[in-house]
Scaffold this motif. Sequence first.
Motif: not given
Length: 439
Positions: A210-212, A230-231, A235-238
Amino acid sequence: MSLTSPIRHPDTRQPELMSRRGWWLVGLNVLLPGSAQILAGNRRLGRFALGATLILWATMALAAVLFFLNRGFALSLITNVWVLWLLQAALLFYAVLWLSTTLNALVLVRLVKTPGRTRAGLLAFTAVTLAVSVGGTSYAAYLTGVGRDTLGSVFAGGGYVAPIDGRYTVLLLGGDAGPDRLGLRPDSITLASIDADSGAVTMIGIPRNLYNAPFPADSPLASEWPNGYDCGDDCLISYIYPWAEERPELYPEAELAGSTPGIEATRDAVEGVTGLEVQFVVLIDLGGFQSLIDAMGGVVVDAEPMQLGINGGPVVGEIVAGEQRMDGGTALWYARNRYNLTDFDRMAHQRQIQEAMLRQFDPLTVFTRFEAIAEASTQTVRTDLPQSMIGVLADLAVKSRELPITDVELVPPTVDNVNPDYGMVREMVAAAVAPPSDE
C-alpha cells in the motif's frame, strides 16, 4: 464390639476379612484421602487430609460456578501470575498429601496378612492410583509453571484496558526477516476489531504494498512525512518498519514500553490508514509460525489449488484443492507462496490461515497441546498486550467462534493500492465496525 473394630482392630487370622478390609481402605483412600486414616490409623492425619480434600472439592465447585457465571473474570483470574503461583503450590501440596495418605493406607492394610492374590492386586491398584493422582497432579503443577513463565515472557505488564467505542483493536503483524532482506518487514498486516460484548470480529486486511500511508497528527512521522509515506516504490507500508528501526530517536520510549520503533511506526501508519486507534499489537515471527501451527496439531483449511515455488524458479510442489489438515510447513507455504500469484492472492490465503487458527484454537487444543504451544509462542510471539487482558480477550475469542468473521480487504478493485483514497478507506472501515442497527 463396635462396627469399626474389624477395620481398626481386625482379626488377622481371617484371610477373607483382611482381603475385604484391604480393598475397603485402599478404595476409600482413593475416593476420600484421609478416610483410611480416620478408620484405621492416625485420626489427626486423617482429619487433616480429609479436610484438605473437602476444601479442594469446594474450591473446584466454586471455580466451576464462577466460570459458568462470569467466564471472562474466571479466565482473568486463572491467567494472573500470583494465582498461578498459588495454584502451582496447591497442586504440589496435594501431590505430597495424596502420596503420603496412599502409602500410609497401604501400611494400614497390613499386606503380609492378606492372601497372595489380594496382595498383588492391592499393590497394582495402588501403583495405578499413585500414577494417576500423584503423577497427574505433579505434571499439572509443572504445566502451571510453564504457563506462568510463558505468560510472563510473552505478554506485557499493565492493568485493564477499556474498549474504545465498544470495541478492542489488535494489530496482527506477520514479521518476515528472510536472508534476502535487510531487517524485518511485515509480510502480513491485519487489524482485528473485536466487539467487546458479542466477540464479533472484523478483520481488516492491509496490503503490504500500500502506497502513501498517512499518519495521525500526533505521530512523530507526521512531521517527517506530512503528505504521507510518499517516496514512491520505496515507501510501501511494509517498509515503514525497517525505516523506523533505523531511526530509534523518533520513538525513544518504545523499548522501555516493550515495543520497537518499527512496531510503533507501523501502528501509526495503520491508524492513519483505517482511522481506528490501535490498542494492542501482536507480532508473529513467520520463521517460527511453522512451529506454532505444528504445536496446534495443524490447521484445517479449505485450500485453493496452487503450485509452489518462487517466481522465475522451478515448481517444487503443489497444494491440491479442497479441505485438508495442513502441518506448519504446508500452512506456511500456503500463506506465503507467490508462484504465479499476486500479493492480493497471498493476502486471501493468509486470511484463511488466520481464521482457521482462530476457529481451531479452542480450549481442548490448548489443554492437550499446552506445553508445545507455550514453547512455540515464547519463541514466535511478541506483543504489548497486558497479561491482565488475556482473560477478557480469551472470553471474546470463545464467543467469536460462534459468529461469522467479517472481512474487509483494502485491495483492488475496491481500493487502488497505488493511489488510495484514504477518505473512502476510512468510511469503509467505519461502516464495517459500526454497531448493528436496531432495525
